[in-house]
Design a protein around this motif. Structure first.
Motif, PDB file in Angstrom:
ATOM      1  N   VAL A  94      34.923 -15.485  30.543  1.00 42.71           N
ATOM      2  CA  VAL A  94      33.901 -15.441  31.595  1.00 42.71           C
ATOM      3  C   VAL A  94      33.102 -14.142  31.480  1.00 42.71           C
ATOM      4  O   VAL A  94      31.881 -14.127  31.593  1.00 42.71           O
ATOM      5  CB  VAL A  94      34.556 -15.572  32.985  1.00 42.71           C
ATOM      6  CG1 VAL A  94      33.555 -15.292  34.086  1.00 42.71           C
ATOM      7  CG2 VAL A  94      35.128 -16.967  33.165  1.00 42.71           C
ATOM      8  N   GLN A  95      33.834 -13.059  31.202  1.00 40.73           N
ATOM      9  CA  GLN A  95      33.181 -11.771  31.046  1.00 40.73           C
ATOM     10  C   GLN A  95      32.241 -11.776  29.832  1.00 40.73           C
ATOM     11  O   GLN A  95      31.100 -11.358  29.912  1.00 40.73           O
ATOM     12  CB  GLN A  95      34.270 -10.706  30.853  1.00 40.73           C
ATOM     13  CG  GLN A  95      33.790  -9.294  30.840  1.00 40.73           C
ATOM     14  CD  GLN A  95      34.962  -8.347  30.619  1.00 40.73           C
ATOM     15  OE1 GLN A  95      35.826  -8.595  29.775  1.00 40.73           O
ATOM     16  NE2 GLN A  95      34.999  -7.274  31.375  1.00 40.73           N
ATOM     17  N   GLN A  96      32.752 -12.328  28.733  1.00 34.01           N
ATOM     18  CA  GLN A  96      31.986 -12.342  27.487  1.00 34.01           C
ATOM     19  C   GLN A  96      30.696 -13.157  27.631  1.00 34.01           C
ATOM     20  O   GLN A  96      29.672 -12.798  27.067  1.00 34.01           O
ATOM     21  CB  GLN A  96      32.863 -12.951  26.397  1.00 34.01           C
ATOM     22  CG  GLN A  96      32.352 -12.710  24.998  1.00 34.01           C
ATOM     23  CD  GLN A  96      33.172 -13.492  23.975  1.00 34.01           C
ATOM     24  OE1 GLN A  96      34.295 -13.933  24.259  1.00 34.01           O
ATOM     25  NE2 GLN A  96      32.606 -13.668  22.811  1.00 34.01           N
ATOM     26  N   PHE A  97      30.754 -14.239  28.394  1.00 36.83           N
ATOM     27  CA  PHE A  97      29.561 -15.054  28.606  1.00 36.83           C
ATOM     28  C   PHE A  97      28.622 -14.433  29.642  1.00 36.83           C
ATOM     29  O   PHE A  97      27.618 -15.025  30.009  1.00 36.83           O
ATOM     30  CB  PHE A  97      29.942 -16.467  29.069  1.00 36.83           C
ATOM     31  CG  PHE A  97      30.595 -17.300  28.004  1.00 36.83           C
ATOM     32  CD1 PHE A  97      30.545 -16.921  26.671  1.00 36.83           C
ATOM     33  CD2 PHE A  97      31.272 -18.467  28.321  1.00 36.83           C
ATOM     34  CE1 PHE A  97      31.156 -17.676  25.678  1.00 36.83           C
ATOM     35  CE2 PHE A  97      31.882 -19.233  27.334  1.00 36.83           C
ATOM     36  CZ  PHE A  97      31.819 -18.830  26.012  1.00 36.83           C
ATOM     37  N   GLY A  98      28.995 -13.265  30.156  1.00 33.10           N
ATOM     38  CA  GLY A  98      28.128 -12.598  31.117  1.00 33.10           C
ATOM     39  C   GLY A  98      28.079 -13.263  32.477  1.00 33.10           C
ATOM     40  O   GLY A  98      27.092 -13.147  33.206  1.00 33.10           O
ATOM     41  N   LEU A  99      29.157 -13.977  32.831  1.00 31.47           N
ATOM     42  CA  LEU A  99      29.135 -14.688  34.104  1.00 31.47           C
ATOM     43  C   LEU A  99      29.736 -13.870  35.242  1.00 31.47           C
ATOM     44  O   LEU A  99      29.610 -14.256  36.404  1.00 31.47           O
ATOM     45  CB  LEU A  99      29.908 -16.010  33.983  1.00 31.47           C
ATOM     46  CG  LEU A  99      29.376 -17.028  32.978  1.00 31.47           C
ATOM     47  CD1 LEU A  99      30.264 -18.255  32.923  1.00 31.47           C
ATOM     48  CD2 LEU A  99      27.964 -17.436  33.345  1.00 31.47           C
TER      49      LEU A  99
ATOM     50  N   LEU B 290      35.734 -27.006  25.373  1.00 35.13           N
ATOM     51  CA  LEU B 290      36.017 -26.098  24.255  1.00 35.13           C
ATOM     52  C   LEU B 290      35.898 -24.643  24.706  1.00 35.13           C
ATOM     53  O   LEU B 290      36.717 -23.802  24.355  1.00 35.13           O
ATOM     54  CB  LEU B 290      35.058 -26.371  23.093  1.00 35.13           C
ATOM     55  CG  LEU B 290      35.271 -27.711  22.371  1.00 35.13           C
ATOM     56  CD1 LEU B 290      34.212 -27.933  21.313  1.00 35.13           C
ATOM     57  CD2 LEU B 290      36.669 -27.754  21.738  1.00 35.13           C
ATOM     58  N   ALA B 291      34.890 -24.354  25.517  1.00 38.41           N
ATOM     59  CA  ALA B 291      34.634 -22.962  25.896  1.00 38.41           C
ATOM     60  C   ALA B 291      35.674 -22.420  26.870  1.00 38.41           C
ATOM     61  O   ALA B 291      36.025 -21.241  26.809  1.00 38.41           O
ATOM     62  CB  ALA B 291      33.239 -22.826  26.501  1.00 38.41           C
ATOM     63  N   PHE B 292      36.178 -23.265  27.778  1.00 38.71           N
ATOM     64  CA  PHE B 292      37.063 -22.727  28.809  1.00 38.71           C
ATOM     65  C   PHE B 292      38.500 -23.210  28.690  1.00 38.71           C
ATOM     66  O   PHE B 292      39.348 -22.806  29.487  1.00 38.71           O
ATOM     67  CB  PHE B 292      36.497 -23.038  30.199  1.00 38.71           C
ATOM     68  CG  PHE B 292      35.221 -22.297  30.472  1.00 38.71           C
ATOM     69  CD1 PHE B 292      35.251 -20.951  30.823  1.00 38.71           C
ATOM     70  CD2 PHE B 292      34.005 -22.920  30.351  1.00 38.71           C
ATOM     71  CE1 PHE B 292      34.086 -20.254  31.054  1.00 38.71           C
ATOM     72  CE2 PHE B 292      32.817 -22.231  30.573  1.00 38.71           C
ATOM     73  CZ  PHE B 292      32.860 -20.891  30.925  1.00 38.71           C
ATOM     74  N   GLN B 293      38.785 -24.109  27.733  1.00 39.17           N
ATOM     75  CA  GLN B 293      40.177 -24.500  27.511  1.00 39.17           C
ATOM     76  C   GLN B 293      40.663 -24.022  26.143  1.00 39.17           C
ATOM     77  O   GLN B 293      41.775 -23.524  26.026  1.00 39.17           O
ATOM     78  CB  GLN B 293      40.321 -26.034  27.584  1.00 39.17           C
ATOM     79  CG  GLN B 293      40.281 -26.588  28.986  1.00 39.17           C
ATOM     80  CD  GLN B 293      41.601 -26.434  29.710  1.00 39.17           C
ATOM     81  OE1 GLN B 293      42.662 -26.330  29.112  1.00 39.17           O
ATOM     82  NE2 GLN B 293      41.536 -26.386  31.026  1.00 39.17           N
ATOM     83  N   TYR B 294      39.848 -24.217  25.110  1.00 43.87           N
ATOM     84  CA  TYR B 294      40.305 -23.911  23.757  1.00 43.87           C
ATOM     85  C   TYR B 294      39.913 -22.511  23.307  1.00 43.87           C
ATOM     86  O   TYR B 294      40.724 -21.776  22.753  1.00 43.87           O
ATOM     87  CB  TYR B 294      39.785 -24.967  22.774  1.00 43.87           C
ATOM     88  CG  TYR B 294      40.518 -26.275  22.922  1.00 43.87           C
ATOM     89  CD1 TYR B 294      41.709 -26.501  22.247  1.00 43.87           C
ATOM     90  CD2 TYR B 294      40.056 -27.272  23.779  1.00 43.87           C
ATOM     91  CE1 TYR B 294      42.424 -27.682  22.405  1.00 43.87           C
ATOM     92  CE2 TYR B 294      40.752 -28.452  23.943  1.00 43.87           C
ATOM     93  CZ  TYR B 294      41.930 -28.654  23.252  1.00 43.87           C
ATOM     94  OH  TYR B 294      42.630 -29.817  23.426  1.00 43.87           O
ATOM     95  N   TYR B 295      38.673 -22.141  23.558  1.00 40.85           N
ATOM     96  CA  TYR B 295      38.210 -20.825  23.115  1.00 40.85           C
ATOM     97  C   TYR B 295      39.055 -19.693  23.708  1.00 40.85           C
ATOM     98  O   TYR B 295      39.400 -18.747  22.983  1.00 40.85           O
ATOM     99  CB  TYR B 295      36.718 -20.678  23.442  1.00 40.85           C
ATOM    100  CG  TYR B 295      36.117 -19.359  23.063  1.00 40.85           C
ATOM    101  CD1 TYR B 295      36.217 -18.883  21.758  1.00 40.85           C
ATOM    102  CD2 TYR B 295      35.440 -18.578  23.998  1.00 40.85           C
ATOM    103  CE1 TYR B 295      35.675 -17.663  21.413  1.00 40.85           C
ATOM    104  CE2 TYR B 295      34.886 -17.365  23.663  1.00 40.85           C
ATOM    105  CZ  TYR B 295      35.010 -16.902  22.365  1.00 40.85           C
ATOM    106  OH  TYR B 295      34.479 -15.696  22.025  1.00 40.85           O
ATOM    107  N   PRO B 296      39.445 -19.764  25.005  1.00 44.07           N
ATOM    108  CA  PRO B 296      40.277 -18.685  25.543  1.00 44.07           C
ATOM    109  C   PRO B 296      41.600 -18.519  24.801  1.00 44.07           C
ATOM    110  O   PRO B 296      42.163 -17.420  24.801  1.00 44.07           O
ATOM    111  CB  PRO B 296      40.537 -19.116  26.996  1.00 44.07           C
ATOM    112  CG  PRO B 296      39.414 -19.993  27.337  1.00 44.07           C
ATOM    113  CD  PRO B 296      39.066 -20.716  26.067  1.00 44.07           C
TER     114      PRO B 296
END
Lengths: 324, 333
Positions: A164-169, B56-62
């Motif tokens: 979340v931090q990395q995406f600037g959110l 992908l962004a919030f389940q796998y990428y983390p």
């Protein structure tokens, strides 16, 4: 469930056809499972137990509403919470929290998160669910597997925070909305509804020259209104109740949703000053009254959607449960 | 799984999908080259893209972010520049760091309490509700007990404070009758009981839906046969109703076991300051307090990673166990 279905399909062999026919509607005085009629002492015992349980749920609500509309004298005399507003009714607490202070802003923030979040979540869930229901397309099985496997694990609080931090959110309302806007579980539920649409309907639309988007828009969505409504309500309740993600990602108190305001001023009991409320100091109602008014405001939207939720959720939960 | 699938058409495993309905596939799809298939399928794929990106962004990428469990992570350096420390962060798990052990023990105690007290509550309520003669009354009670499930933890905690706190309903009443008020909120000795009663208050009604549906699905001829054999109501409950509920009970127990390192995070974080960490710290609050608040990112991530892996293993193990006992479990692989 299978057992019932088979059983009901058989012609009634014993002598209670009327009861049998009435059973699916569950309106008539018979037991769900067809056990013999309970004797009077047991019925009284059941009645008492359920009355107590219901009161345990209801009384706090009554007390909260009563306190929020009681006169200051009555609240002070009873030492805090009031069960019934016996000394007259007084709405100054509501007036003072709606005069443009912290609470008014928090309501606006929560409304924004809920409306925008639900719209986004519903759109993405429906489109993904639709795509996954179209078996045989390129990558369908891989995508389905990715969605299913994601149900099994939780990536962890710290790594998600970093993303979340990395995406600037961080410190934006999007941090509350975006990470939870596609629930794999809901995608699977929606997908299973889409898959129940007869292939013939879609084939004939395709013959008439409808594009994939038109089929989704004019056949898939209208036929799944019920499930989309329920899932939308679930997302909506989730966003309205969003507390932890807001606490985690939003440091700026001017962006606080209602749940964080509740935590600070009601759970932690930080006193609300006149500047927090936007009223004159001399017009301040007692803290308890203000707190209960905020609490009522945060519960009201849930109470409003509750009848709609209730109509559908038993079914939705069951579909979910059978799947695991 | 099989009969579940055909009745609900719910969760079709990917393996079944490909072979299930050739009718829905464009003719000759399998043999066409990828380019042609993409050209044909791209409208569907476009619909999938936004949703898949979020997953992908919030389940796998983390998952990649878990590498900081092996780093001395410094936010201003970022993942690429932070120092690698190998398994150092995991040392606290092995060395028995008191704060960590405290969190672990509290977590397990709370899980145990929940299995013993919270888990059976909806089963009992479902049986009581089922024994109600009036259908309308049953509906009314159900509508009431479902409601708290939809309230946030903040609201539930606030309600409990207003009822049980120092100026709450109960203490007001005690004072008005001349008795000593007693403090439940903020009392460390009663903290676990408080958490438990909150969970019961919030979610018992909701879980009851499941059990009621299962009871409604039990073959009624079994009861008729039992009645004919002279079995009383209690006997029927014991030998028919409860065994009929067994598969769903096992399923929910497995899910609970898989979550046994997760107990009431929001609920606890809201009430932790009042009682101190010695009874209230659980693994999730430990990760939050040490990582995000305390800045020990690496250690917190290590604890979170260990917790996630153990949780996954617990689900897989419990599911296997269920299969050994001849139950459906959560899924079949």
């Amino acid at each position: 469930m299978t057992a019932t279905r088979h059983h009901d399909a058989r012609p009634a062999t014993t002598g209670a056809p009327a009861t049998r026919a009435a059973r699916p509607r569950r309106k008539h005085p018979i037991l769900l499972d067809g056990q013999p009629y309970p004797k009077l002492p047991e019925r009284i015992g059941n009645g008492i137990a359920l009355t107590v349980i219901s009161l345990l749920v209801i009384v706090p609500f009554i007390s909260i509403v009563s306190t929020s509309i009681s006169t200051p004298e009555h609240v002070i005399r009873s030492g805090g919470m009031v069960l019934f507003p016996s000394g007259g009714v007084d709405f100054t607490a509501y007036e003072s929290i709606f005069t443009g202070g912290v609470v008014t802003r928090a309501i606006q923030v929560s409304a924004f998160i809920t409306i925008v979040g639900t719209a986004l979540a519903l759109t993405l869930t429906a489109t993904l669910g639709w795509a996954l229901s179209r078996r045989g397309t390129v990558g369908n099985r891989v995508m389905l597997l990715l969605v299913l496997v994601s149900l099994l694990f939780n990536p962890g609080m710290i790594p998600v925070y970093l993303v979340v931090q990395q995406f600037g959110l961080l410190n934006t309302l999007w941090s509350v909305i975006v990470p939870t806007c596609v629930s794999a579980f809901n995608v699977i539920v929606v997908r299973s509804f889409f898959m129940n649409i007869p292939a013939e309907v879609m084939d004939s639309a395709r013959m008439d020259g409808a594009s994939e988007w038109q089929i989704f828009r004019h056949i898939g969505l209208p036929l799944s209104k019920a499930v989309l409504a329920v899932i939308g309500l679930f997302y909506g309740v989730g966003y309205w109740n969003a507390f932890f993600s807001a606490m985690l990602y939003i440091g700026d108190s001017s962006l606080w949703p209602l749940q964080l305001v509740l935590r600070t001023y009601v759970v932690q009991g930080v006193p609300m000053g006149a500047q927090d409320l936007g009223t004159a100091a001399e017009a301040m109602p007692p803290q308890t009254t203000i707190q209960m008014a905020i609490l009522v405001i945060s519960i009201i939207p849930i109470l409003c959607v509750y009848p709609f939720l209730q109509k559908h959720f038993a079914k939705g939960v069951l579909t979910g449960a059978v799947k695991g | 799984m099989d009969h579940v699938d055909t009745t609900t058409r719910a969760l079709a495993t990917p393996g079944r999908d490909g072979s299930d309905a050739p009718a829905e596939r464009a003719p000759g799809h399998r043999r066409t080259p990828l380019g042609t298939r993409l050209a044909h399928d791209y409208p569907v794929l476009l619909l999938a893209v936004p949703g898949m990106l979020i997953i992908l962004a919030f389940q796998y990428y983390p998952l990649l972010g878990n590498v900081i469990a092996f780093q001395d992570y410094q936010p201003y350096l970022g993942i690429d520049k932070s120092l690698w420390v190998g398994l150092d962060n995991f040392r606290i798990l092995v060395d028995g760091d008191p704060a960590f052990l405290n969190a672990l023990v509290n977590t397990l105690i709370l899980t145990l309490i929940q299995v013993v007290f919270v888990f059976p509550a909806p089963i009992i309520l479902a049986i009581v509700l089922n024994n109600l003669v009036s259908g309308r009354l049953r509906q009314t009670v159900q509508s009431i007990v479902y409601l708290p499930h939809f309230l946030s933890w903040v609201i539930v905690v606030a309600i409990f404070q207003q009822m049980l706190g120092g100026a709450g309903m109960i203490n007001n009443w005690l004072r008005s009758t001349g008795m000593e008020p007693f403090h439940i909120i903020g009392n460390a000795d009663l903290f676990r009981a408080l958490l438990t009663s909150q969970v019961i208050w919030k979610d018992t009604g909701w879980t009851t839906i499941l059990f009621l549906a299962v009871i409604a699905g039990i073959d009624r001829s079994l009861y008729e046969a039992a009645s004919a054999d002279g079995a009383g109501r209690l006997r029927q409950m014991w030998h028919i109703t409860l065994p009929g509920m067994r598969p769903i009970i096992v399923l929910l127990l497995i899910l609970r076991l898989g979550d046994s390192l997760t107990v009431g995070f929001e609920q606890i974080i809201l009430q932790q300051t009042a009682v101190g960490t010695h009874v209230s710290e659980v693994l999730d609050t430990y990760v939050y307090n040490n990582g995000i608040i305390g800045g020990q990112w690496g250690v917190a991530a290590a604890v979170g990673l260990a917790k996630g892996v153990v949780g996954l293993l617990l689900v897989l193990g419990a599911n296997k166990l269920a299969h050994l006992f001849g139950e459906e479990g959560v899924y079949r692989a």
